[in-house]
Design an enzyme around this catalytic site. Structure first.
Site, PDB file in Angstrom:
ATOM      1  N   CYS A  15     -19.553   6.670   9.315  1.00 12.12           N
ATOM      2  CA  CYS A  15     -20.060   5.590   8.479  1.00 12.12           C
ATOM      3  C   CYS A  15     -21.582   5.682   8.442  1.00 12.12           C
ATOM      4  O   CYS A  15     -22.232   5.703   9.487  1.00 12.12           O
ATOM      5  CB  CYS A  15     -19.637   4.225   9.022  1.00 12.12           C
ATOM      6  SG  CYS A  15     -20.373   2.868   8.095  1.00 12.12           S
ATOM      7  N   ASP A  33       9.718   0.167  -6.334  1.00 16.85           N
ATOM      8  CA  ASP A  33       8.637   0.567  -7.234  1.00 16.85           C
ATOM      9  C   ASP A  33       8.380   2.059  -7.048  1.00 16.85           C
ATOM     10  O   ASP A  33       8.183   2.525  -5.929  1.00 16.85           O
ATOM     11  CB  ASP A  33       7.370  -0.225  -6.885  1.00 16.85           C
ATOM     12  CG  ASP A  33       6.188   0.235  -7.692  1.00 16.85           C
ATOM     13  OD1 ASP A  33       6.396   0.743  -8.809  1.00 16.85           O
ATOM     14  OD2 ASP A  33       5.054   0.085  -7.202  1.00 16.85           O
TER      15      ASP A  33
END
Lengths: 241, 456
Positions: B233, B359
């Site tokens: 990060c 789905d």
């Protein structure tokens, strides 16, 4: 002929295979001899709205939606003039509520883009499952999975009437929205593969706007498309609560 | 009274398993479900009777494989275990595992408990048992209509881990979603990872992630697949932890080989880059348990892949069956297939039953575009036409062969100009497909024998 398809923020608005819609727009352009240019625009880039013929806003995670609205709100005026001179815009899934005046998410209210006269409040239960919708240009099928409940205002028309499933709010049997050439729907992710009618309509409207004549597209067989659609129409209800 | 209830529940469980067998069914959840109604505390009571550690494997992909690998290592040292090896990973399945292993008097003789547990169910299961080691293999997108967004899965998992503050966490260093727990909870942690860039045959769309602590996009030194890789990060101190169990000098073809912690070379007759993570997880656990395994290469020799993990069916040509149920799994299966230099035919089966997820939009997150140059394409399952459309739009096959049942397609393809047939199907298609292919193999072998006799 050439069309520019602008895909907004694919790095975060990709929750349900949204890139499928871009693939279909491109392919069906190619089948009509239209050159399609796809511009994928990430959140930190300048958005070339003026050069777009079709704009696609897909579904993202609840965490990301406030950032998306914030980024787009800087372009509110440009988007309004895009809409008013007939620009084609498709918002699908969790991107759909952003079209309206406001939407609420995890108990907070956010201003929308006001491209369409509608508002979205947060429901208590997710509306999930296969959905089929009767529209002026044919029966459309898809999958919905949304907590938002959308209510259309006076100057917005629904995309269609729910045949099975929940639609905008699970109450008034409406699904999606059409206003000018702005289309919104809770059918998430790749809705265009199974609904080529909608894809062709978007492309025709974009051609009409750019080249000033509504094109007479040669029709395509849509054979597998119709079989895939048939599955939802015949068996899709099974999963509904 | 408790004891009577327990014994009754053991009886019911065993009886149901027996009846299930008579009906040739794999009863892995239902017996536990009914037994728990008789004795809701059955798992609580029995789990305390395990002699040594209880190990729980969590994560989106690789749970069953990792759990079976750990089982192989534990058995190779002569230890016994309670385990749900076939992957019934909700509380019912866990209960079946314990109850079927218990004696009719409510005793349980097991050195270890090896359990794979559904990410979303872990918080319930951990009310019934206390894990000593929790493995998190990875967290990918999976069946959003069931689990919700991945952020939700992460939260559920965090709640579960907070119920086991004394458990040692064994985490995938290369997955920021998994290594998140090195900082998010106060448990002790070890990590495993692949510490060098490995060329992947499939250049899939990289899935960038934001830092889970400060929401800044992570920067990557290299990617393996999906969000796995070497990340850091730029804004806060979240970064890929240096793995305690690290693989380098990785080779994937023809089989897996790597160097463990720059010391031991590990080879195994296992395919697919993703399996290195499963192997590393199993090695980490074996090492933490101090099983005293001297050669991991030898240990993996005893490992046989369970149902439909690149499972081979020797017909007139080899047929390889693989379970793939989400984009990460499918992309890795495709990568493995592309690594195979033989001429390939492929059958893809997609169902949409509740345990598959109803789905199927994730099909567009799979890089089917890479699946070029197969000699034949077939689609099956309840959503065969959606799959046919997917291949059409991927521009690899305009009109694949369609049959709701993948087996006849695979058999037809044996007669085409291919050297191997791959059958990639999602969860609810697996068992039926496997049974049918096994029958075909038996018939084929009988014919071969007859053929041999008539030649003599």
């Amino acid at each position: 002929m050439q069309l520019t398809i602008l895909q907004l923020f694919p790095e975060i608005l990709n929750l349900y295979g949204d890139r499928g819609n871009i693939t279909v727009l491109k392919k069906r352009c190619a089948l009509r001899g239209i050159e399609a240019t796809v511009i994928s625009c990430s959140l930190d880039e300048e958005i070339p709205i003026r050069s777009a013929d079709v704009i696609y806003l897909g579904g993202g995670s609840d965490n990301d939606l406030p950032r998306v609205t914030e980024a787009l709100s800087q372009y509110k005026d440009t988007l309004l003039s895009y809409r008013d001179n007939g620009g084609v815009f498709l918002a699908a899934g969790s991107g759909y509520p952003l079209l309206g005046h406001q939407f609420s998410l995890r108990g907070k209210e956010y201003p929308g883009l006001s491209l369409v006269d509608m508002t979205t409040k947060e429901g208590t239960q997710k509306l999930t499952g296969n959905i089929s919708v009767n529209t002026p240009f044919g029966v459309l099928v898809g999958f919905e999975n949304h907590l938002g409940q959308t209510y259309l205002g006076k100057i917005a028309t629904p995309l269609g009437t729910v045949l099975s499933g929940n639609g905008n709010n699970g109450e008034d049997k409406t699904e999606g929205v059409i206003y000018k050439n702005i289309y919104g729907t809770y059918m998430s992710g790749p809705l265009l593969p199974r609904n080529p009618e909608l894809c062709d309509l978007l492309l025709a409207k974009a051609v009409e706007r750019k080249y000033k004549t509504f094109p007479d597209f040669p029709s395509l067989p849509n054979e597998i498309e119709n079989l895939a659609k048939g599955y939802i129409l015949n068996y899709g209800n099974r999963t509904h609560k | 009274m408790k004891q009577i209830r327990l014994i009754a529940s053991i009886l019911v469980c065993k009886l149901l398993i027996f009846c299930g067998r008579l009906m040739r069914k794999r009863s892995s959840s239902a017996p536990g479900k009914y037994a728990l109604k008789l004795c809701p505390d059955a798992v609580k009571i029995l789990s305390k009777k395990v002699k040594y550690e209880t190990i729980c494997v969590l994560g989106t992909n690789g749970k069953t494989t990792t759990n079976n690998m750990i089982h192989t290592m534990i058995s190779s040292k002569g230890f016994s275990s309670v385990s749900n090896l076939v992957g019934a990973n909700m509380l019912d399945g866990v209960a079946t595992a314990y109850l079927s292993k218990a004696s009719l008097f409510g005793n349980l003789k097991a050195d270890y408990a090896l359990l794979e547990i559904d990410e979303a169910t872990a918080k319930i299961v951990f009310d019934h048992l206390t894990p000593d080691i929790i493995v998190v293999t990875n967290l990918f997108r999976d069946q959003m209509d069931r689990y919700g967004e991945i952020d939700q899965t992460l939260k559920q998992l965090e709640i579960a881990i907070q119920k086991a503050p004394d458990a040692l966490l064994c985490l995938n260093a290369d997955d920021p979603m998994s290594s998140y727990f090195t900082k998010a909870v106060s448990n002790r942690c070890v990590t495993f990872g692949v510490s060098q860039e490995v060329a992947q045959p499939l250049q899939e769309e990289k899935e960038g992630r934001n830092c889970l602590f400060c929401n800044t996009p992570l920067t990557y030194e290299f990617y393996h697949y999906n969000q796995l890789g070497s990340y850091t990060c730029p804004n806060c101190d979240f970064t890929r932890p240096a793995p305690d169990y690290s693989a380098t000098d990785v080779v994937c073809e023809p089989a897996i080989q790597f160097t463990l912690n720059e010391k031991e070379t590990v080879t195994a007759n296992i395919f697919g880059f993703y399996n290195i993570y499963n192997m590393l997880a199993a090695i980490s656990v074996a090492s933490l348990l101090e099983l005293g395994i001297t050669s991991y290469t030898e240990a993996f020799e005893h490992y046989c892949p369970q149902t439909a993990r690149m499972e081979l069916f020797p017909l007139s040509k080899p047929v390889i069956l693989n379970l793939a149920k989400n984009p990460a799994g499918f992309n890795q299966a495709i990568a493995t297939l592309l690594n195979d230099p033989r001429k390939k035919a492929v059958v893809i089966g997609i169902n949409d039953m509740p345990s598959d997820g109803c789905d199927i939009s994730w099909l567009y997150d799979v890089n089917f575009e890479a699946l070029t140059n197969c000699t034949a394409y077939g689609v099956s399952g309840r959503r065969c036409y959606d799959m046919a459309l997917r291949l059409y739009y991927a521009e690899v096959c305009d009109k694949p062969c369609v049959n709701p049942d993948p087996v006849p397609l695979a058999l037809d393809f044996l007669n085409t100009d291919c050297e191997v047939v791959y059958v990639l199907v999602n969860y609810t298609l697996i068992f039926d497909t496997k049974d049918k292919l096994e029958k075909e193999v038996k018939t084929y072998q009988k014919k071969q024998k007859k053929g041999d006799k008539s030649c003599n």
